[in-house]
Design a protein around this motif. Structure first.
Motif, PDB file in Angstrom:
ATOM      1  N   ALA A  90     -10.403  15.990  23.107  1.00  0.00           N
ATOM      2  CA  ALA A  90      -9.462  16.074  24.230  1.00  0.00           C
ATOM      3  C   ALA A  90      -8.151  16.569  23.643  1.00  0.00           C
ATOM      4  O   ALA A  90      -7.742  16.145  22.566  1.00  0.00           O
ATOM      5  CB  ALA A  90      -9.277  14.722  24.903  1.00  0.00           C
ATOM      6  N   GLY A 102      -8.422  11.950  20.742  1.00  0.00           N
ATOM      7  CA  GLY A 102      -9.066  13.263  20.665  1.00  0.00           C
ATOM      8  C   GLY A 102     -10.209  13.311  19.670  1.00  0.00           C
ATOM      9  O   GLY A 102     -10.775  14.377  19.421  1.00  0.00           O
ATOM     10  N   GLU A 162     -14.744   6.937  26.103  1.00  0.00           N
ATOM     11  CA  GLU A 162     -13.854   7.784  26.909  1.00  0.00           C
ATOM     12  C   GLU A 162     -12.391   7.510  26.570  1.00  0.00           C
ATOM     13  O   GLU A 162     -11.576   8.436  26.483  1.00  0.00           O
ATOM     14  CB  GLU A 162     -14.108   7.555  28.398  1.00  0.00           C
ATOM     15  CG  GLU A 162     -15.394   8.158  28.911  1.00  0.00           C
ATOM     16  CD  GLU A 162     -15.411   8.238  30.426  1.00  0.00           C
ATOM     17  OE1 GLU A 162     -14.631   9.033  30.988  1.00  0.00           O
ATOM     18  OE2 GLU A 162     -16.204   7.504  31.040  1.00  0.00           O
ATOM     19  N   THR A 177      -5.031  13.272  25.342  1.00  0.00           N
ATOM     20  CA  THR A 177      -4.419  13.648  26.618  1.00  0.00           C
ATOM     21  C   THR A 177      -3.682  12.499  27.282  1.00  0.00           C
ATOM     22  O   THR A 177      -2.892  12.708  28.190  1.00  0.00           O
ATOM     23  CB  THR A 177      -5.507  14.118  27.610  1.00  0.00           C
ATOM     24  OG1 THR A 177      -6.411  13.024  27.876  1.00  0.00           O
ATOM     25  CG2 THR A 177      -6.280  15.296  27.063  1.00  0.00           C
ATOM     26  N   THR A 209     -10.270  17.726  28.543  1.00  0.00           N
ATOM     27  CA  THR A 209     -11.301  17.068  27.754  1.00  0.00           C
ATOM     28  C   THR A 209     -12.506  17.993  27.721  1.00  0.00           C
ATOM     29  O   THR A 209     -12.879  18.556  28.748  1.00  0.00           O
ATOM     30  CB  THR A 209     -11.685  15.709  28.384  1.00  0.00           C
ATOM     31  OG1 THR A 209     -10.521  14.886  28.447  1.00  0.00           O
ATOM     32  CG2 THR A 209     -12.752  15.011  27.576  1.00  0.00           C
ATOM     33  N   ASN A 210     -13.108  18.154  26.548  1.00  0.00           N
ATOM     34  CA  ASN A 210     -14.196  19.103  26.396  1.00  0.00           C
ATOM     35  C   ASN A 210     -15.431  18.651  27.174  1.00  0.00           C
ATOM     36  O   ASN A 210     -16.022  17.602  26.884  1.00  0.00           O
ATOM     37  CB  ASN A 210     -14.542  19.271  24.915  1.00  0.00           C
ATOM     38  CG  ASN A 210     -15.534  20.380  24.684  1.00  0.00           C
ATOM     39  OD1 ASN A 210     -16.719  20.228  24.935  1.00  0.00           O
ATOM     40  ND2 ASN A 210     -15.058  21.508  24.179  1.00  0.00           N
ATOM     41  N   THR A 240      -3.550  19.628  29.729  1.00  0.00           N
ATOM     42  CA  THR A 240      -4.468  18.735  29.035  1.00  0.00           C
ATOM     43  C   THR A 240      -5.893  18.989  29.512  1.00  0.00           C
ATOM     44  O   THR A 240      -6.130  19.373  30.655  1.00  0.00           O
ATOM     45  CB  THR A 240      -4.116  17.263  29.297  1.00  0.00           C
ATOM     46  OG1 THR A 240      -4.338  16.973  30.676  1.00  0.00           O
ATOM     47  CG2 THR A 240      -2.681  16.983  28.935  1.00  0.00           C
ATOM     48  N   ILE A 243     -11.481   9.072  23.188  1.00  0.00           N
ATOM     49  CA  ILE A 243     -11.350  10.531  23.295  1.00  0.00           C
ATOM     50  C   ILE A 243     -10.010  10.890  23.926  1.00  0.00           C
ATOM     51  O   ILE A 243      -9.301  11.789  23.461  1.00  0.00           O
ATOM     52  CB  ILE A 243     -12.517  11.115  24.109  1.00  0.00           C
ATOM     53  CG1 ILE A 243     -13.824  11.023  23.313  1.00  0.00           C
ATOM     54  CG2 ILE A 243     -12.238  12.577  24.493  1.00  0.00           C
ATOM     55  CD1 ILE A 243     -15.055  11.428  24.090  1.00  0.00           C
ATOM     56  N   GLY A 244      -9.637  10.166  24.987  1.00  0.00           N
ATOM     57  CA  GLY A 244      -8.382  10.455  25.661  1.00  0.00           C
ATOM     58  C   GLY A 244      -7.159  10.152  24.815  1.00  0.00           C
ATOM     59  O   GLY A 244      -6.182  10.906  24.827  1.00  0.00           O
TER      60      GLY A 244
END
Length: 565
Positions: free
Chosen positions: A429, A469, A462, A557, A443-444, A441, A465-466
């Motif tokens: 992200a 990253g 999740e 993000t 997220t992949n 911003t 990742i946020g």
């Protein structure tokens, strides 16, 4: 359906007033297809093929083509190289030409190596020269002024040969932050210099005006300064000029002295090149294996598209038109490589991935060259063909002197919603600084589907990742975390291995930044430089995270969710 990120970029830069993305692709397809009329063909079928090629996001051309196609006097190429002669008249004539190119949406590369060094004699006035670095500041200011009214911000590459007497001034010029912001810098590194570094021998600096020895220096002093500055702020990069010229397809026309702003496209003085990239993430059969039949069809149509651009293009200078049409260079490349690896469950940092990079580029260049040959049988070879390397290689016709280049694909990969160029994912992200400082911003999506498919997309995952990253602090199977490693978590040797693998089968150059974590040391930079040189790369750039006050990409993000456009 296009993502919010893709739509933000399109609206800010590419779409005309009230234009939809679908209409943009039709506009570009129709305009580029008109080149068929020159050869007595109906462009309608070609326009439909080009539209399908782009609207599927299987292929996108460089930004000037997307922005300008359909306009009057449409300039469609991204890359230009202009010569700078060692005279006040020559310096400012080139500056004027660069302004015209920037106004049209192109970027320019320059070698300042012909300019006499600082303090050298100026016979016309009896004064002393201020040297090449001083004129770079003049070019930088002009670019800043012109880009305020241009369709696309002007970008420059400044090259100085490593044997120029002012080389240390050039290397260290960006120690003072916030200077030459409209320039990327690279040093033209020779085999002689690298040999002197390896053997720890003296190295000779040459006055370009007299071709006489200016002084002898310790090669490692220069090399260490290169490493110091690259570690400090990412510049200058290295442009291995002797390696580049070994693969010059038209040596009778002269030698390369500079690439374009992102360093992937070496060009002769006054040449231009138009680029385009295939989205590899769209080239899979059921996410299990590469669909070579689809890839072949995409390559062939993309080569025709890029070749058509040469004929339909409106060139900003007649010298550029003449030189470009003499060699008809095109640069077909790739994007979405990192996404492809994730879909195939392959770690970027692995021998399997490196071999696949080489296999893909070998296939693309071979198929692109075959298509160029077939077009030449109908439309004719590039005019310099007879004196090029191709007859000696057994070819009886070739439309384009080069067919492949791997560009960074910064903007078009956002539109195509895939990873950029041959880079690993910077982050799972990311917050991206684009559009005059605005932040976007994302997220992949490939990563999220990969995790979801395996039942691993928990709230903790999740959240990580946020926020970060990456998944480095999350408990997941080691094999999954290995596939989802990001740029800073992948050892530099794998970055260089992919660069070398791609370069081996790419006609022109390959844009690749070896992204390093902030704690990387200068020895890491030195190892990257030497490994890239010995592996036959044409250039290499490193960037240590947070070594500049502002950078394009940052991890995660969450803190900037309010900035989503």
């Amino acid at each position: 359906m296009l993502s919010n990120e893709a739509m933000a970029v399109l609206k800010a830069r590419y779409l005309k007033e009230n234009e939809t993305p679908d209409a943009l692709f039709m506009r570009v397809a129709h305009h580029v297809a008109q080149a068929d009329k020159i050869f007595g063909c109906d462009p309608q079928g070609t326009a439909e093929d080009f539209y399908n090629l782009m609207s599927s996001l299987d292929f996108l051309p460089n930004s000037p083509t997307l922005i300008n196609a359909g306009k009057s006097a449409a300039q469609l190429s991204a890359c230009f190289v202009l010569p700078i002669e060692d005279s006040l008249e020559g310096i400012f004539e080139t500056l004027k030409n660069a302004a015209l190119i920037h106004q049209s949406g192109g970027g320019t590369g320059f070698s300042f190596s012909r300019l006499r060094p600082k303090g050298d004699k100026v016979a016309a006035t009896g004064n002393s020269s201020s040297g090449p670095v001083s004129f770079m500041h003049v070019y930088n200011l002009a670019t800043q002024i012109v880009k305020q009214g241009a369709v696309r911000s002007g970008a420059n590459m400044a090259i100085l040969r490593v044997d120029h007497p002012d080389i240390l001034d050039f290397i260290s010029v960006k120690k003072q932050r916030d200077v030459l912001n409209n320039f990327n810098l690279s040093v033209a590194v020779t085999d002689e210099f690298m040999s002197a570094v390896i053997k720890n021998e003296p190295f000779t600096l040459i006055n370009p005006r007299t071709q006489q020895v200016a002084k002898k220096v310790n090669a490692k002093d220069i090399y260490n300064e290169l490493i110091e500055m690259a570690w400090e702020n990412g510049e200058p990069g290295l442009f291995f000029i002797d390696t580049v010229n070994k693969f010059n397809p038209t040596p009778r026309l002269g030698m390369f002295e500079s690439p374009n702003p992102c360093s992937e496209q070496p060009l002769l003085p006054f040449e231009s090149c138009n680029l385009g990239s295939i989205n590899l993430a769209n080239m899979l059969k059921d996410n299990k294996q590469l669909d070579y039949d689809k890839l072949r069809r995409t390559i062939r149509l993309a080569v025709k598209f890029l070749d058509n651009v040469i004929d339909i293009n409106h060139y900003p200078l007649h010298e550029v038109a003449d030189k470009t049409k003499l060699t008809r260079k095109i640069g077909l490349g790739i994007m979405g490589l990192a996404d492809l690896f994730i879909k195939l469950d392959i770690p970027y940092g692995s021998d399997v991935a490196v071999k696949l990079t080489a296999k893909i580029m070998n296939y693309i260049t071979s198929e692109a060259r075959q298509m160029s040959h077939e077009i030449a049988l109908v439309r004719g070879s590039f005019p310099e063909f007879r004196h090029s390397v191709f007859p000696m290689k057994g070819y009886n016709a070739m439309r384009n002197a080069t067919v492949t280049t791997i560009a960074p694909t910064g903007s078009i990969s956002l539109i195509a919603q895939c990873s950029s160029g041959i880079e690993p994912l910077f982050a799972l992200a990311v917050t991206r600084r684009v559009l005059e400082g605005q932040l976007i911003t994302s997220t992949n999506a490939v990563v999220m589907r990969y995790l979801d498919k395996r039942g691993l997309l928990s709230s903790d995952v999740e959240s990580a990742i946020g926020k970060q990253g990456t998944l480095r602090d999350v408990y997941l199977p080691a094999s999954v975390k290995e596939v989802l490693l990001t740029a800073h978590e992948i050892a530099p040797k794998w970055h260089v291995a992919h660069l070398a693998a791609a370069q081996r089968y790419t006609d022109n150059g390959v844009s690749k930044t070896v992204n390093m974590p902030h704690q990387a040391c200068k020895e890491d930079v030195a190892e990257v430089y030497m490994t890239a040189y010995l592996a036959g790369c044409k250039g290499v750039t490193v960037y240590r995270d947070s070594s500049r006050n502002e950078q394009v990409l940052t991890h995660g993000t969450t803190e900037c969710a309010k900035c989503v456009i």
